[in-house]
Design an enzyme around this catalytic site. Structure first.
Site, PDB file in Angstrom:
ATOM      1  N   PRO A   8      -4.342  -1.254 -15.130  1.00  0.00           N
ATOM      2  CA  PRO A   8      -4.772  -1.336 -16.531  1.00  0.00           C
ATOM      3  C   PRO A   8      -5.204  -2.745 -16.910  1.00  0.00           C
ATOM      4  CG  PRO A   8      -2.396  -1.453 -16.437  1.00  0.00           C
ATOM      5  CD  PRO A   8      -2.870  -1.255 -15.014  1.00  0.00           C
ATOM      6  N   GLY A   9      -6.229  -2.838 -17.717  1.00  0.00           N
ATOM      7  CA  GLY A   9      -6.670  -4.134 -18.231  1.00  0.00           C
ATOM      8  C   GLY A   9      -6.710  -4.083 -19.742  1.00  0.00           C
ATOM      9  N   ARG A  10      -7.760  -3.416 -20.246  1.00  0.00           N
ATOM     10  CA  ARG A  10      -8.007  -3.365 -21.689  1.00  0.00           C
ATOM     11  C   ARG A  10      -6.796  -2.881 -22.492  1.00  0.00           C
ATOM     12  NH1 ARG A  10     -13.204  -2.636 -23.745  1.00  0.00           N
ATOM     13  NH2 ARG A  10     -13.835  -1.872 -21.703  1.00  0.00           N
TER      14      ARG A  10
ATOM     15  N   TYR B 237     -22.789  -4.289 -25.320  1.00  0.00           N
ATOM     16  CA  TYR B 237     -22.502  -2.856 -25.307  1.00  0.00           C
ATOM     17  C   TYR B 237     -22.722  -2.198 -26.671  1.00  0.00           C
ATOM     18  CZ  TYR B 237     -19.372  -4.317 -21.398  1.00  0.00           C
ATOM     19  OH  TYR B 237     -18.817  -4.851 -20.272  1.00  0.00           O
TER      20      TYR B 237
ATOM     21  N   CYS C  82     -29.328 -18.771 -30.605  1.00  0.00           N
ATOM     22  CA  CYS C  82     -30.737 -18.479 -30.857  1.00  0.00           C
ATOM     23  C   CYS C  82     -31.198 -17.227 -30.125  1.00  0.00           C
ATOM     24  CB  CYS C  82     -31.576 -19.681 -30.470  1.00  0.00           C
ATOM     25  SG  CYS C  82     -31.021 -21.151 -31.325  1.00  0.00           S
ATOM     26  N   GLU C  83     -30.698 -16.103 -30.542  1.00  0.00           N
ATOM     27  CA  GLU C  83     -31.062 -14.791 -30.020  1.00  0.00           C
ATOM     28  C   GLU C  83     -30.855 -13.799 -31.155  1.00  0.00           C
ATOM     29  OE1 GLU C  83     -31.944 -13.850 -26.868  1.00  0.00           O
ATOM     30  OE2 GLU C  83     -31.551 -15.754 -25.861  1.00  0.00           O
TER      31      GLU C  83
ATOM     32  N   TYR D   7     -11.934  -8.546 -22.335  1.00  0.00           N
ATOM     33  CA  TYR D   7     -13.366  -8.782 -22.148  1.00  0.00           C
ATOM     34  C   TYR D   7     -13.936  -9.635 -23.277  1.00  0.00           C
ATOM     35  CZ  TYR D   7     -12.249  -5.139 -18.850  1.00  0.00           C
ATOM     36  OH  TYR D   7     -11.643  -4.431 -17.856  1.00  0.00           O
TER      37      TYR D   7
HETATM   38  C1  LIG Z   1     -12.292  -3.355 -14.646  1.00  0.00           C
HETATM   39  C2  LIG Z   1     -11.421  -2.662 -13.680  1.00  0.00           C
HETATM   40  C3  LIG Z   1     -10.157  -2.217 -14.067  1.00  0.00           C
HETATM   41  C4  LIG Z   1      -9.634  -2.338 -15.472  1.00  0.00           C
HETATM   42  O1  LIG Z   1     -10.323  -1.550 -16.378  1.00  0.00           O
HETATM   43  P1  LIG Z   1      -9.773  -1.408 -17.881  1.00  0.00           P
HETATM   44  O2  LIG Z   1     -10.705  -0.482 -18.511  1.00  0.00           O
HETATM   45  O3  LIG Z   1      -9.805  -2.767 -18.481  1.00  0.00           O
HETATM   46  O4  LIG Z   1      -8.386  -0.863 -17.788  1.00  0.00           O
HETATM   47  C5  LIG Z   1      -9.347  -1.650 -13.113  1.00  0.00           C
HETATM   48  N1  LIG Z   1      -9.769  -1.505 -11.823  1.00  0.00           N
HETATM   49  C6  LIG Z   1     -10.983  -1.920 -11.416  1.00  0.00           C
HETATM   50  C7  LIG Z   1     -11.376  -1.737 -10.016  1.00  0.00           C
HETATM   51  C8  LIG Z   1     -11.851  -2.504 -12.334  1.00  0.00           C
HETATM   52  O5  LIG Z   1     -13.062  -2.900 -11.934  1.00  0.00           O
END
Ligand SMILES: *Cc1c(COP(=O)(O)O)cnc(C)c1O
Length: 420
Positions: free
Chosen positions: A274-276, A316, A342-343, A371
């Protein structure tokens, strides 16, 4: 659930008024709440209690050393996608045995670095990469632990730029070709098959695609095991979405319970990336209003943060809620919130209903922990902003604001240009 809330009319982060932080560090800056980060990680991790699992925080969402260390302290591993990320993870104190390395284009020096560091596994994305890893491992006398990233051809129903598990995406090995890749891997002398991997995409707001992918992976694991291959780790990737405006993603408990149901009696260790979902709503971007400008058609609120600081709206078309740091019964207006770059693509919000803001006022761009800083650039020669962590009443500068000297680091003017 997060710890950015109004007390009186003042937006606070945990126990600290955001205005006070701005007075101290200037604007713009990213601001993270310690309590929120801890809570998000623990909730996610605890959701999988009951089965062997490892949560590898996907650090591309936010790669600040302090955040990585925080998750490492809570027992987390790390998902890295480059040599640079591996370096950061190691510097932050991550256990290499809890690091997985993903990405379609790993270079020889990155592979060698990861082998020497002793990572848990490479998530391999092509047959040629298998051969390259085998070659590098042989040269330095190592055995490389590998999983194959399978592309299950599932529509994750998210933004096309962040969907990764469909046939037309560059990621992974097509699930129908995966058995062939595993056979190749089993024949290469310097590889050790340890698992299987997939990652469907990002900001998924339904649980079904995950379950569907899991079923396909289980099927494949059974086939591989019948051929005598050892598949110990099942890496389901990341991608669980968050609420930016009115999305209703499954709670980590709901997500986990659906996965646990599929996997409880299946003999493997689950890896999650997990990231986001961990950092997204634990961070905001604080900016100051510079000018207001109007014409017959439009009203612009010009602020000191821009697309180079937070690119998601431009890149996005993403929605980020914008709140005034000082609340007050004001009329609402409709405006574009734009930066100084400047965009014409430099906007943080378009046609947004917001309170009538005044020059000098602070705004909070919400849900910017993922992100955000990690995608920031120096475009327009804008120094990258500071990153601040708040814990209870305390303020920590976890990345100082760049200075003009930082902008030209490493650049030189050849002699012939200065001796004319
Ligand atoms: C970006 C990524 C994640 C994390 O994605 P989230 O949507 O931020 O949870 C996990 N695994 C891989 C391989 C990724 O490229």
């Amino acid at each position: 659930m997060h710890y950015f809330e109004y007390k009186g009319n003042e937006l606070h982060c945990e126990g600290v008024p955001i205005k006070k932080i701005a007075e101290k560090v200037g604007t713009p800056f990213y601001l993270y709440s310690y309590k929120t980060l801890v809570r998000h990680f623990n909730v996610f991790n605890q959701a999988f209690e009951g089965i062997p699992h490892l949560v590898c925080y996907s650090m591309k969402a936010n790669s600040n050393l302090a955040l990585i260390r925080l998750f490492v302290n809570l027992g987390g591993g790390v998902d890295v996608v480059s040599g640079g990320e591996l370096y950061r993870a190691v510097q932050a104190g991550a256990d290499p045995q809890k690091i997985v390395f993903s990405g379609v284009g790993k270079k020889e020096d990155e592979i060698e670095y990861a082998l020497k560091a002793g990572i848990l596994m490479f998530n391999v994305e092509s047959s040629m990469e298998l051969q390259k890893i085998n070659e590098v491992a042989g040269r330095i006398n190592k055995k490389a632990p590998i999983s194959i990233r399978v592309n299950p051809d599932i529509d994750a129903k998210t933004h096309p730029y962040i969907t990764t598990g469909m046939k037309q995406n560059k990621f992974g090995i097509d699930i129908l070709r995966a058995p062939m890749a595993y056979r190749l891997a089993s024949e290469l002398p310097n590889l050790k098959i340890v698992g299987i991997d997939c990652h469907l995409g990002s900001q998924l707001v339904e649980v079904d695609p995950f379950v569907e992918a899991l079923r396909k992976l289980k099927q494949l694991i059974n086939d591989l095991r019948q051929q005598g291959m050892e598949v110990h780790y099942l890496d389901l990737g990341g991608g669980l979405g968050i609420t930016y405006s009115d999305e209703e993603p499954p709670h980590p408990y709901e997500y986990a319970s659906n996965i646990l149901e599929e996997i409880r009696s299946f003999d493997c260790t689950l890896i999650l990336e997990p990231g986001r979902v961990i950092v997204g709503n634990a961070g905001i971007l604080v900016s100051k209003v510079l000018y207001i400008k109007e014409n017959e058609e439009k009203r612009f609120v010009i602020v000191d943060a821009a697309m180079n600081d937070l690119v998601r709206p431009s890149y996005y078309g993403s929605f980020h809620q914008i709140l005034p740091v000082q609340e007050g019964g004001r009329e609402e207006i409709v405006a574009d919130v734009v930066g100084p770059v400047c965009e014409s693509a430099d906007f943080l919000a378009k046609g947004r209903k917001i309170p009538r803001l005044n020059p000098g006022e602070l705004i909070a761009i919400m849900s910017a922990g993922a992100y955000g800083f990690s995608m920031s650039t120096n475009y327009n020669s804008r120094p990258r902003v500071a990153e601040i962590l708040v814990r209870d009443e305390e303020i920590y500068v976890i990345r100082k604001r760049e200075e003009y000297e930082d902008l030209i680091r490493g650049e030189t003017i050849p002699d012939f240009l200065t001796h004319s």
